[in-house]
Design a protein around this motif. Structure first.
Motif, PDB file in Angstrom:
ATOM      1  N   PHE A 228       0.837  -1.202   0.000  1.00 52.49           N
ATOM      2  CA  PHE A 228       0.000   0.000   0.000  1.00 52.49           C
ATOM      3  C   PHE A 228       0.874   1.256   0.000  1.00 52.49           C
ATOM      4  CE2 PHE A 228      -2.753  -3.400   1.149  1.00 52.49           C
ATOM      5  CZ  PHE A 228      -3.889  -3.111   0.426  1.00 52.49           C
ATOM      6  N   LYS A 229       1.600   1.407  -1.079  1.00 60.34           N
ATOM      7  CA  LYS A 229       2.486   2.554  -1.280  1.00 60.34           C
ATOM      8  C   LYS A 229       1.665   3.689  -1.857  1.00 60.34           C
ATOM      9  CE  LYS A 229       5.784   1.019  -3.946  1.00 60.34           C
ATOM     10  NZ  LYS A 229       6.927   0.779  -4.796  1.00 60.34           N
ATOM     11  N   GLY A 230       1.846   4.883  -1.343  1.00 61.54           N
ATOM     12  CA  GLY A 230       1.119   6.006  -1.942  1.00 61.54           C
ATOM     13  C   GLY A 230       0.605   6.951  -0.887  1.00 61.54           C
ATOM     14  N   TYR A 231      -0.700   6.872  -0.645  1.00 65.57           N
ATOM     15  CA  TYR A 231      -1.327   7.870   0.220  1.00 65.57           C
ATOM     16  C   TYR A 231      -2.241   7.197   1.232  1.00 65.57           C
ATOM     17  CZ  TYR A 231       0.154  10.482  -3.849  1.00 65.57           C
ATOM     18  OH  TYR A 231       0.893  10.983  -4.870  1.00 65.57           O
ATOM     19  N   THR A 232      -2.492   7.897   2.338  1.00 63.54           N
ATOM     20  CA  THR A 232      -3.479   7.411   3.291  1.00 63.54           C
ATOM     21  C   THR A 232      -4.862   7.910   2.863  1.00 63.54           C
ATOM     22  OG1 THR A 232      -3.105   9.361   4.650  1.00 63.54           O
ATOM     23  CG2 THR A 232      -1.878   7.381   5.247  1.00 63.54           C
ATOM     24  N   GLY A 233      -5.891   7.235   3.381  1.00 64.05           N
ATOM     25  CA  GLY A 233      -7.257   7.697   3.115  1.00 64.05           C
ATOM     26  C   GLY A 233      -8.145   6.600   2.557  1.00 64.05           C
ATOM     27  N   ARG A 234      -9.314   7.042   2.127  1.00 64.20           N
ATOM     28  CA  ARG A 234     -10.369   6.121   1.742  1.00 64.20           C
ATOM     29  C   ARG A 234     -10.335   5.808   0.250  1.00 64.20           C
ATOM     30  NH1 ARG A 234     -16.007   4.877   3.230  1.00 64.20           N
ATOM     31  NH2 ARG A 234     -17.238   4.946   1.303  1.00 64.20           N
ATOM     32  N   TYR A 235     -10.297   4.526  -0.051  1.00 61.56           N
ATOM     33  CA  TYR A 235     -10.317   4.044  -1.435  1.00 61.56           C
ATOM     34  C   TYR A 235     -11.349   2.926  -1.541  1.00 61.56           C
ATOM     35  CZ  TYR A 235      -5.957   6.654  -1.983  1.00 61.56           C
ATOM     36  OH  TYR A 235      -5.019   7.654  -2.039  1.00 61.56           O
ATOM     37  N   GLY A 236     -11.407   2.293  -2.711  1.00 64.95           N
ATOM     38  CA  GLY A 236     -12.383   1.223  -2.875  1.00 64.95           C
ATOM     39  C   GLY A 236     -11.787   0.015  -3.580  1.00 64.95           C
ATOM     40  N   TYR A 237     -12.423  -1.123  -3.398  1.00 67.01           N
ATOM     41  CA  TYR A 237     -12.096  -2.314  -4.191  1.00 67.01           C
ATOM     42  C   TYR A 237     -13.409  -2.979  -4.555  1.00 67.01           C
ATOM     43  CZ  TYR A 237     -12.803  -5.291  -0.052  1.00 67.01           C
ATOM     44  OH  TYR A 237     -13.334  -5.932   1.028  1.00 67.01           O
ATOM     45  N   HIS A 238     -13.433  -3.627  -5.714  1.00 67.81           N
ATOM     46  CA  HIS A 238     -14.711  -4.142  -6.193  1.00 67.81           C
ATOM     47  C   HIS A 238     -14.523  -5.072  -7.376  1.00 67.81           C
ATOM     48  CE1 HIS A 238     -14.525  -1.181  -9.557  1.00 67.81           C
ATOM     49  NE2 HIS A 238     -14.043  -0.357  -8.648  1.00 67.81           N
ATOM     50  N   CYS A 239     -15.591  -5.774  -7.693  1.00 72.63           N
ATOM     51  CA  CYS A 239     -15.649  -6.494  -8.953  1.00 72.63           C
ATOM     52  C   CYS A 239     -15.857  -5.442 -10.035  1.00 72.63           C
ATOM     53  CB  CYS A 239     -16.799  -7.489  -8.960  1.00 72.63           C
ATOM     54  SG  CYS A 239     -16.989  -8.257 -10.591  1.00 72.63           S
ATOM     55  N   HIS A 240     -15.122  -5.566 -11.139  1.00 75.46           N
ATOM     56  CA  HIS A 240     -15.247  -4.559 -12.201  1.00 75.46           C
ATOM     57  C   HIS A 240     -16.302  -4.912 -13.239  1.00 75.46           C
ATOM     58  CE1 HIS A 240     -14.061  -0.966 -14.330  1.00 75.46           C
ATOM     59  NE2 HIS A 240     -13.181  -0.707 -13.391  1.00 75.46           N
ATOM     60  N   MET A 241     -17.088  -5.958 -12.978  1.00 70.17           N
ATOM     61  CA  MET A 241     -18.269  -6.151 -13.815  1.00 70.17           C
ATOM     62  C   MET A 241     -19.253  -5.127 -13.258  1.00 70.17           C
ATOM     63  SD  MET A 241     -17.719 -10.151 -13.484  1.00 70.17           S
ATOM     64  CE  MET A 241     -18.892 -10.976 -14.541  1.00 70.17           C
ATOM     65  N   LEU A 242     -19.613  -4.157 -14.089  1.00 70.05           N
ATOM     66  CA  LEU A 242     -20.212  -2.939 -13.538  1.00 70.05           C
ATOM     67  C   LEU A 242     -21.561  -3.191 -12.881  1.00 70.05           C
ATOM     68  CD1 LEU A 242     -19.203  -0.444 -16.362  1.00 70.05           C
ATOM     69  CD2 LEU A 242     -17.944  -1.081 -14.301  1.00 70.05           C
ATOM     70  N   GLU A 243     -22.308  -4.186 -13.368  1.00 67.34           N
ATOM     71  CA  GLU A 243     -23.583  -4.521 -12.735  1.00 67.34           C
ATOM     72  C   GLU A 243     -23.308  -5.049 -11.323  1.00 67.34           C
ATOM     73  OE1 GLU A 243     -22.816  -5.035 -15.880  1.00 67.34           O
ATOM     74  OE2 GLU A 243     -24.261  -3.583 -16.627  1.00 67.34           O
ATOM     75  N   HIS A 244     -22.224  -5.792 -11.161  1.00 59.67           N
ATOM     76  CA  HIS A 244     -21.895  -6.350  -9.847  1.00 59.67           C
ATOM     77  C   HIS A 244     -21.441  -5.247  -8.892  1.00 59.67           C
ATOM     78  CE1 HIS A 244     -21.107 -10.526 -11.860  1.00 59.67           C
ATOM     79  NE2 HIS A 244     -22.292 -10.023 -12.131  1.00 59.67           N
TER      80      HIS A 244
END
Ligand code: C2O
Ligand code: CU
Ligand code: CU
Length: 561
Positions: free
Chosen positions: A529-545
């Motif tokens: 987790f190199k970069g910045y602190t704070g809120r991000y997201g993770y998800h399935c990239h099938m957009l309906e999902h």
């Protein structure tokens, strides 16, 4: 940027409207008046194939350079564009009135600012399902927020789904470009309607380059071709139809969310069944699976007819989502789940006069084993490459990238292992109602708090019947392995592996931000987790999902130890 700066920036944008308003494209969309007379338009089902040249998205011109930062302004607009010369213009939404959006070219170490401006109308092109999280009334129907997929960016410029804004508003995002050269892309991410906004046309390329790559003799200019692969369904008037289905492919009432969405026409760079005339030399193809949820299993086919035995052209994959691979990998067939990219070198020399068809044999849904196979016939032919142009210039061909150092993240360096269970929650009739990660929704409290710079293993356990394409914001990760598990034991609460772990194939052994996990498989990735602190997201990239609700936030926290 101070508020004074911001005002100046806006003023400058306003002043440059006429220049930027020339938002016409090359290729089939160049004329606003359709080429074919009204009466001779065809229905989408009866279109001739490979009669329109492949459009190449135009490069976006900056508004100005300031203090070492390149500043752009991108408006989201409604417009009409012909997707095929036998169709009337289609109503679309696009960045700068183009579909796909204009390509942003950036250099590593040279930051870019983009003023994303929502100039869309007040009504959405598609009906909105009001039961989806984040889309419930009184939420306004037209909302957008742009995410730069694959970039390492601060949380306030990342384009998190809830940071949407309505027509008449804008957001200034800053991209540090502090990462290696890669094929990135930008797309809409508004919570609860991402699937609709992207389907309407809101996606484009962001090519990040660096000196290392520049020093290589890769095909460039006219020989570097971005390919945004998508699928769309059009009605008989040539207008976009967003028609999702249930798990078994059954029709749903208009406006109701469905777990599956497969278009019946292939669309490459906004054109249906295009062709590209090429020289007998090397080309670099930047391939993006930009579909809502179709997987592409691709090969370049020299066979004359789709029914002939396939004759694949050999090509090399030189890069994955996050940059160049350690060395070029010869691939014959290439799987790309939604949002995955492949950087390819294909050599057309020796193929003078031949036609190679970009062909896909992935089932939809993917992988489509079991009974539903018959429902999901693939979109077999996507576009043609015709080796009809003479070799230009001195005919000097470019070369392959030399081997790259690529630091593997060691499994033993991971300090945390997170287990993330993907599930599809059905009603009594076996219809998907909602999808989940660890039983939670996007709106549930955050449970993942990785420490800045720490290395973690994330295990995605797929208990559903379809493959998913899992994506993390802000980071590039590596795939450690995939391994099958026993679904019955899992129902009783035990994770029992079946068979050995399978390391990634060489073309998946580089930097990734999206990776496929098959049904009854565990995908294990390793990520720093190199970069910045704070809120991000993770998800399935099938957009309906991702819209309903296979998406979760995570928060990167400062390491106080
Ligand atoms: Cu390409 Cu969260 O997205
Ligand atoms: Cu992303
Ligand atoms: Cu999914």
């Amino acid at each position: 940027m101070s508020s004074q700066d911001r005002r100046n920036f806006l003023k400058l944008c306003a002043a440059s409207v006429p220049a930027l308003a020339v938002a016409k494209r090359i290729g089939i969309a160049e004329t606003t008046s359709p080429r074919v007379a009204q009466s001779t338009y065809r229905t989408p089902a009866s279109l001739d194939r490979f009669i329109d040249p492949l459009p190449i998205p135009k490069r976006l011109m900056p508004v100005r350079e300031r203090k070492g930062r390149t500043q752009y302004r991108v408006r989201m607009m409604e417009f009409r564009q012909q997707m095929h010369s036998q169709l009337p213009p289609t109503r679309l939404w696009g960045y700068e009135g183009q579909y796909p959006g204009p390509t942003i070219e950036a250099m590593r170490g040279k930051p870019v600012d983009v003023l994303w401006q929502n100039d869309l109308p007040a009504q959405h092109i598609f009906p909105i399902d009001p039961h989806i999280h984040g889309a419930m009334p009184p939420t306004p129907p037209v909302r957008t927020v742009t995410h730069l997929h694959g970039s390492r960016t601060t949380p306030d410029s990342d384009g998190m789904p809830e940071l949407w804004f309505t027509p008449g508003h804008s957001a200034l995002y800053r991209y540090p470009n502090d990462q290696q050269a890669a094929t990135l892309w930008y797309h809409d991410h508004a919570v609860g309607i991402t699937r609709l906004n992207v389907y309407a046309g809101l996606a484009g390329f962001y090519l990040l380059r660096d000196d290392e790559e520049r020093s290589m003799d890769l095909p460039s200019g006219d020989y570097e071709i971005p390919l945004q692969l998508q699928d769309r369904t059009l009605d008989d008037q040539g207008q976009l139809l967003y028609a999702p289905t249930g798990d078994e492919g059954g029709k749903l009432p208009p406006g109701v969310w469905g777990p599956q969405l497969f278009g019946d026409l292939p669309v490459v760079n906004g054109a249906i069944f295009p062709y590209l005339e090429v020289e007998p030399r090397r080309y670099r193809l930047r391939v993006l699976n930009g579909a809502n949820q179709r997987f592409f299993h691709l090969f370049l086919n020299l066979a004359k007819r789709p029914t002939d035995v396939p004759k694949p052209v050999a090509w090399h994959q030189i890069g994955s989502d996050g940059g160049l691979l350690s060395s070029p990998v010869p691939v014959k067939r290439l799987l790309l789940g939604p949002a995955e990219r492949a950087d390819l070198i294909v050599d057309f020399s020796g193929l003078e006069g031949k036609t190679a068809t970009l062909t896909n044999d992935a089932f939809a849904p993917y992988p489509g084993w079991g009974l539903i196979v018959s429902l999901g016939a693939p979109l077999y032919e996507l576009m043609q490459f015709r080796v009809t142009r003479p070799l230009s210039g001195n005919g000097k061909s470019s070369s392959m990238p030399p081997p790259q150092p690529l630091a593997r993240l060691e499994e033993s360096s991971a300090v945390v292992t997170r287990t993330l269970v993907l599930s599809d929650i059905m009603d009594a009739k076996g219809n998907s109602l909602v999808m989940r990660i660890n039983g939670k929704t996007y709106g549930d409290p955050v449970t993942e708090f990785p420490k800045l710079n720490s290395i973690e293993k994330w295990q995605f356990i797929n208990t559903t019947d379809d493959a998913h394409a899992m994506h993390l914001h802000m980071v590039q990760f590596q795939i450690l392995h995939r391994q099958s598990f026993d679904p019955l034991a899992f129902q009783l609460g035990k994770l029992e592996f079946v068979g050995p772990p399978r390391p990634p194939a060489p073309n998946e052994a580089g930097w990734k931000d999206t990776a496929v996990v098959n049904p009854r498989d565990v995908l294990t990735i390793i990520v720093q987790f190199k970069g910045y602190t704070g809120r991000y997201g993770y998800h399935c990239h099938m957009l309906e999902h991702e819209d309903n609700d296979m998406m979760r936030p995570f928060v990167i926290v400062a390491d106080e130890s």
